[in-house]
Structures are given as structure tokens and as C-alpha cells.
Design an enzyme around this catalytic site. Structure first.
Site, PDB file in Angstrom:
ATOM      1  N   LYS A  78       0.929  -0.847   0.299  1.00 28.57           N
ATOM      2  CA  LYS A  78      -0.450   0.221  -0.128  1.00 28.57           C
ATOM      3  C   LYS A  78       0.763   0.998   0.246  1.00 28.57           C
ATOM      4  O   LYS A  78       2.274   1.057   0.622  1.00 28.57           O
ATOM      5  CB  LYS A  78      -1.130   0.763   1.077  1.00 28.57           C
ATOM      6  CG  LYS A  78      -2.207   1.331   1.660  1.00 28.57           C
ATOM      7  CD  LYS A  78      -3.016   0.252   0.591  1.00 28.57           C
ATOM      8  CE  LYS A  78      -4.354   0.930   0.777  1.00 28.57           C
ATOM      9  NZ  LYS A  78      -5.799   1.028   0.009  1.00 28.57           N
ATOM     10  N   VAL A 179     -17.349   3.897  -3.185  1.00 37.37           N
ATOM     11  CA  VAL A 179     -17.841   2.742  -3.134  1.00 37.37           C
ATOM     12  C   VAL A 179     -19.608   3.160  -2.381  1.00 37.37           C
ATOM     13  O   VAL A 179     -20.782   2.185  -3.129  1.00 37.37           O
ATOM     14  CB  VAL A 179     -17.088   2.232  -2.136  1.00 37.37           C
ATOM     15  CG1 VAL A 179     -17.732   0.408  -1.481  1.00 37.37           C
ATOM     16  CG2 VAL A 179     -15.775   1.833  -2.364  1.00 37.37           C
TER      17      VAL A 179
END
Ligand code: NAD
Length: 342
Positions: A78, A179
Site C-alpha cells: 500500500k 463505493v
């Protein structure tokens, strides 16, 4: 670093600073056991560098687990960029970020996460071969993440209520960004009654208009009298305080790192709340990105992997229910075995 509570044997933690553009970035690579690491880049205005490091470590470990549970030949990594995504973005900043990614020579693939959009990845991609989720390829992963969360939420509903029919089921959705917004559309189409919150008034108004959702204040979302709570904003939202407020029987949402500590899983189980582990249910986006990394984006391949992901989620929930063990513990067990750390 080696004593950091979230270190968990990271293979590499890389710190990048670029004076000319102001880039301050950490790329954490948790595991490359299953393949090159992959995970989105987050841009966030952290209060301290220590907070930024903890976020990078926790998020990259989460990507190892997520990629393993999604059945991908990818490890976990990440990137986090320190800055305000509304005011600090420049093309040069993302070119510098692209060079940082390129310097790792394919050990880490980047993509979108909170604060980073397709245009940013496109610019970073001018400097690196290892950026996915580009405009001209798989694009924004969030619609696929939302689709996976929708199917996962239905699978959890089937176990908690004996039916996956969402007609008139009350769902509280925290965060209606990329989302959460797409998820609300699916839920409304399935007949669910929505209660939503966000700190972004514009996003709230838009989603309420298209789905008929009721808007509440961010701190009122936990106590709503609903069947399902769906966190789609930030992490650590399931904690000692919110646990007492929750009335929902299911927690199923796209946000990463929803439990403040893993022990919350046991407390949820004791309260009779079925928790769909975050890094399993929200794997749709990385599946979409993975298809691009494979070199030949295919929606059919993505849909096949999404079906397998939901089957894995069902396996996690069924094992947890039959063994009386928290769902997050079962998911961790399977994920760690898959990355060779069982
Ligand atoms: P986003 O930035 O588009 O949306 C997040 C939304 O949460 C924003 O609208 C924001 O205003 C809102 N928010 C922030 N603080 C809030 C608060 N206190 N209360 C209510 N709302 C608040 O991000 P996104 O891409 O939709 O990601 C949402 C979550 O899902 C993140 O945790 C992310 O890591 C995770 N996730 C995203 C993807 C993806 O494909 N985008 C994939 C996997 C996981």
C-alpha cells in the site's frame, strides 16, 4: 520499526521525500509470497508521521489478506501520500509518486484508494509501468468494489435473516462516496430502505435524490434501528462506543480496517451481530485492478473472480457460525495460511 505494533514482518517499508514537489510518501510491502504486491494509494492529511506509518502498515497487511482471499496471484502492499487531497494535488506530485513506484521495479503495483482518482493514477503512470486502474484500461475500481459488497451483504443477510431478499430491509450506509454511492444504487434497486450519512453535503443530497434515502448526522448513524449497518467511509468505526449503539444484526460494508482491534470480532459475535470481514467483502476493486495487471483486462475474468470471492465469504461465515468463532478470526486464519504465515 521492528518494534512497531503493526510491523508484522513487513518485507519492506519505503519512505520517499521529494523536495521539489513536496511529496511525502510511504510504500509498505507486507508480503510478496503470492506474487508482486498490489494495493491502492491513499492521500490523507495525517496529524503526524507516526499516524501515517501505522496506516501504511495496517493497510498493506490488509492487502496481503485481501489479495489472498480474492484468489489473486498478488501480494500485499500500500502507498500513502501525506497531504490534503482537495488542495495539495499537482501533476508533478503524482509524477514524483510514479517515480517512487517505478524505483521498486515491480515489487509494488499502485492503484486508486481514498483521496486518489483515476486522473492521478493516469499521471503517475507517465513515470511508472506499475500503476493500474488507468482511464484507458480497468478504470475506477469502486463500482466493482460496490458490486462485491452488495453481493456479500446479501450473502450475510441470507445467514442472519434466512433470506437474501432486501425488499424493505433497513440499511444504514455510512459514507456515500465512490463505493458507498454505487452500493446505495444497488440497494435501492433491490428494494432496501436506506438511511445514509456523510460529511460531504453534495454527495449526500445526490444519493438521497436518486435512492430516496433518509439523511442523518454522521454521529447518529450507529444507533439507527436498522437490519444492516454498512460502513463505507473510514476505518476503526467498530469500537467500544459504537458497539453499544449498534442495533443492526449484520455489518457488511466496503471500508477497510472496520474493527478498531481484532477482539471486536468476538464482542460482535457475542452481541449476535454477523460481521462480513472487510477485506473479504471489499475485494472486488482489487480483482478489477488485478485483471489489468495481468495485461489483458477482461470483465468476464473479473466476474468469475467476484463469484469465487462471494463463495469464499460464504465459507468464512458458515465456518464461523458452525464453530462459534468470530468471522474475522476465521478469515485471518485462511488468509495467513494462503500467504505462508499460518
Ligand atoms: P471516497 O473518498 O470516495 O468515499 C468516502 C466517503 O466517506 C466520502 O464521501 C467522505 O466524505 C465520507 N466520509 C468521510 N468521513 C466520514 C464520516 N466521519 N462519516 C461519514 N462519512 C464520511 O472513498 P471510497 O473509494 O468510496 O472508499 C471508501 C472506503 O472503502 C475506504 O475505507 C476505502 O479504503 C475502502 N475501499 C475502497 C475501494 C475502492 O474500490 N474505492 C476498494 C476497497 C476498499
Amino acid at each position: 520499526m521492528f518494534d512497531h505494533p503493526s510491523f508484522d514482518a513487513h518485507e519492506g517499508v519505503h519512505v520517499f521525500f521529494d523536495e521539489a514537489t513536496g511529496l511525502r510518501c510511504i510504500i509498505a510491502i507486507h508480503s510478496t509470497h503470492l506474487g508482486p504486491s498490489a494495493g491502492g494509494c491513499r492521500m490523507w492529511n495525517y496529524e503526524t508521521g507516526a499516524q501515517m506509518l501505522t496506516d501504511a502498515l495496517r493497510l498493506s497487511q490488509g492487502m496481503s489478506y485481501k489479495n489472498a482471499m480474492a484468489g489473486l496471484e498478488l501480494g500485499g502492499g500500500k502507498a500513502v501520500i501525506w497531504g490534503n487531497s482537495h488542495t495539495d494535488k499537482t501533476p508533478d506530485l503524482f509524477r514524483a509518486f510514479g517515480r517512487a513506484v517505478e524505483s521498486l521495479q515491480g515489487k509494488y503495483y499502485t492503484a486508486e484508494d481514498v483521496g486518489i482518482d483515476v486522473a492521478d493514477i493516469q499521471i503517475a503512470g507517465e513515470e511508472t509501468r506499475y500503476a493500474a486502474g488507468r482511464e484507458d484500461a480497468s478504470g475506477d475500481p469502486s463500482p466493482v468494489t460496490a458490486l462485491g459488497v452488495f453481493h456479500g451483504l446479501k450473502a450475510a443477510a441470507a445467514r442472519a435473516f434466512g433470506s437474501d431478499d432486501l425488499t424493505d430491509r433497513k440499511v444504514a450506509v455510512q459514507g456515500v462516496g465512490s463505493v458507498g454511492g454505487h452500493l446505495c444504487t444497488h440497494l435501492a434497486q433491490a428494494g432496501a430502505k436506506l438511511i445514509i450519512c456523510d460529511v460531504d453535503r453534495e454527495a449526500l443530497t445526490e444519493v438521497a435524490k436518486t435512492t430516496g434515502a433518509v439523511i442523518v448526522q454522521p454521529d447518529e448513524i450507529y444507533e439507527q434501528d436498522v437490519d444492516i449497518f454498512s460502513p463505507n467511509a473510514l476505518g476503526a468505526v467498530i469500537n467500544e462506543t459504537t458497539l453499544d449503539q449498534l442495533k443492526a444484526k449484520v455489518i457488511a460494508g466496503g471500508a477497510n480496517n472496520q474493527l478498531i482491534i481484532p477482539e471486536m470480532g468476538e464482542l460482535l459475535r457475542r452481541k449476535g451481530i454477523l460481521y462480513a470481514p472487510d477485506y473479504v467483502i471489499n475485494g472486488g476493486g482489487i480483482i478489477n485492478v488485478a485483471s489489468e495487471i495481468r495485461g489483458d483486462y477482461s470483465r468476464d475474468w473479473v466476474d468469475g473472480k467476484l463469484d469465487a470471492l462471494i463463495a469464499t465469504l460464504e465459507q468464512v461465515m458458515d465456518t464461523a457460525l458452525s464453530e462459534d468463532v468470530p468471522t474475522n478470526i476465521i478469515a485471518d486464519r485462511i488468509a495467513r495460511a494462503r500467504i505462508g504465515r499460518g
